[in-house]
Design a protein around this motif. Sequence first.
Motif, short mmCIF file in Angstrom:
data_model
loop_
_atom_site.label_atom_id
_atom_site.label_comp_id
_atom_site.label_asym_id
_atom_site.label_seq_id
_atom_site.Cartn_x
_atom_site.Cartn_y
_atom_site.Cartn_z
N ARG A 1 -18.92 16.36 40.83
CA ARG A 1 -17.64 16.78 41.12
C ARG A 1 -17.08 16.91 42.64
O ARG A 1 -16.00 16.50 42.76
N ALA B 1 -15.91 10.00 52.44
CA ALA B 1 -16.74 9.40 51.49
C ALA B 1 -18.19 9.08 52.05
O ALA B 1 -18.09 8.22 53.05
N VAL C 1 -18.42 4.16 43.38
CA VAL C 1 -17.19 5.08 42.99
C VAL C 1 -17.27 5.34 41.76
O VAL C 1 -17.08 6.21 41.05
N SER D 1 -8.92 8.97 45.16
CA SER D 1 -8.88 9.85 45.92
C SER D 1 -7.85 9.59 47.13
O SER D 1 -7.47 8.33 47.28
N GLU E 1 -18.49 14.88 44.95
CA GLU E 1 -18.96 13.73 45.64
C GLU E 1 -18.22 12.68 44.88
O GLU E 1 -18.06 12.53 43.61
N SER E 2 -17.79 11.58 45.66
CA SER E 2 -16.94 10.31 45.35
C SER E 2 -17.50 9.32 45.08
O SER E 2 -16.87 8.43 44.40
N TRP F 1 -13.78 1.72 46.88
CA TRP F 1 -13.11 1.72 45.42
C TRP F 1 -12.82 0.36 44.93
O TRP F 1 -12.61 0.03 43.76
N ALA G 1 -10.96 9.21 51.07
CA ALA G 1 -11.60 8.09 50.78
C ALA G 1 -12.30 7.19 51.88
O ALA G 1 -13.50 6.73 51.81
N GLY H 1 -11.76 7.59 39.57
CA GLY H 1 -12.02 8.42 40.39
C GLY H 1 -11.25 8.28 41.79
O GLY H 1 -11.73 8.67 42.87
#
Length: 464
Positions: free
Chosen positions: A294, A243, A258, A234, A296-297, A131, A239, A232
Motif C-alpha cells: 500500500r 514514484a 503501476v 495518484s 508503494e505505487s 501510469w 506520481a 492506482g
Amino acid sequence: MSTLHEFTTWEPLLHILRSAHTATPGTLGGHVAGRIGTHAYSVPMPWGTMFTMHGQASVAADRRPEFDAVQRVRGALAEADADGASFVARMSPDGPAVLHLLDFGPAVEAEVSGPLPGALVLVEGAVPEPWRRLPDPVPDAKPSPAADPAALESFLRERLPDAIGATEAELAEAEARLGIPLPDELKALYRVTRARWEDWNDDYEPAMRVAEAVGCQLLPLDELYIADAASGRSLWRFAALEAEAVDTRSDTAVQGLVGSPGWIVFGHWDGDRLAVDLTPGPGGHTGQVIVLVREESIGAGLIADSLTELVLPGRGRRSPRRRADDERPAVAHVNSRGVSSVEVAAHSALEVLSIGVWEGEPLSLEPVVDLPRLRTFRASPGTLADPLEISRLTGLEFLELCPQDWRVLLDADAVPRSLLAAGIEVRNDVDPLPVVDLANEILARWDRPLITRTTLEGSLGPMP
C-alpha cells in the motif's frame, strides 16, 4: 451563489483565527490561509497547523468551537456540491475583514495539507508515464510446475468441508465482468468457497477459517477486480516525482508497473493486496502470486510461484521479493547528501531528476540535455545556473520550479510545450494569491480552466 460565498458562513471560523493569531506579531497585518475539504481540513494556528481527517469519533472540548466552525463551512460545501475550498483571510483587530475563496477547478489538483494549488494538469486526462506503461509481452511465460489446481481444491475441501463454493455459472459471470478468463487455480479456490459474507450468516468463525486455510483475507468472488493502472491513481506531483521508476529486466519475475490488466486482486494480507499475476516478467510464472504494497505505487513483490504454493503447507511461500536497485537508478536526487552532481546523475535510463538543497555553485543542466527518457524535472530555488536551459529538455512531461524560475521561463516564452503537468514549489506559509496568479498564467498558456477567486468583505467587530 450558495451559502459558501456568504461572509456569515465563514464568520465563526474567522473569529477563531483572528483570536488565535493576535499574539503572533504581524500576522493580522498579513494573511491567514487554509483549506476546508469534505474529508479533511487544514487550519493554521500559532502552535502549528491543525490538520484533521473527517470522521473523528470525538472532539476535545477545547477544539469544539473550531470543529463547529469548520462543520458550518462543510455544510455549505455540500450544498454547493464542492469538494473543498482554499481561503486567504486578512483581518484587522478593529473589525474589517477580507476573505478570498479559491476554487481550483478541474485543471488543478488540490492537496488537503494546505491552501496552495497542487499540480496543474495542462492536458485534460493526462497521467504520468508510469501510469501509461503496459506490460511487456512474455510469450514464453508458463505456469509454475508446482501449480496443481486439483491438489489445491482437494486440500481446501478438506480444510473447509462446510464452505459454499461458486457454481460454474458464477465463475463464468466473474470472468465476463472482469473481461479475462480466470486461471485454473483461482477457479479451483472459488469452487470450494465463494467467500460471501451472507454465506457465513454474519459469523466471523467461518470467515476466520477461510482466512486461515487460504493464508489471507479472501475477497468474495463477485468482488474480484483488476489492479490496472487506473485503479492506482495518484496525485501528479507524487506520481511524477516520488514514484520509483522501474524497468522490467530479463531476469525480473514481476514487471515494474503501476498496474496491469493481468493482475487479479483476490485478497488482502497485512493491509496489502494479493493478486494473481497473468502478465509476469521474463523470470516469472503465469499465475504467480504477488503483493501490492500500500505504501508503494509502482511494482509488486513476488510471494509464491503459484496459488498452490501459497496455500498448501510447505510448498514455498516466501517473503516478498523485489528487484534490486540498479547501479544507475532511473530516479536521481541531486543534493548535498545525495547524488553529488548533475553529471553523475546523467545516463540514458534517467527518468526523474530532482535537485534539492544545494550548497555549492548553481548547477548546469547541460549533462542531461537530450537524454531520451527524462520526463520529470524539479529544482529547488537558487540551484540553477540558467533556468532557460530547461527549454532544451524537450521530452519533459512534468516540471516543478519556484516562482522565480517560472518567471524566467514565462517571460522568455521558453516553457517546454511537451509538459502534461506542472508544479510550483513554495512553502505553505507564503501568500497563496500571487501563487494563484502565477498558476493561472501557466494554465492560460495551455488554454486550461483557471483558478477562480471570490472576494468577500465584512466586519468581525473590534477585538474584545
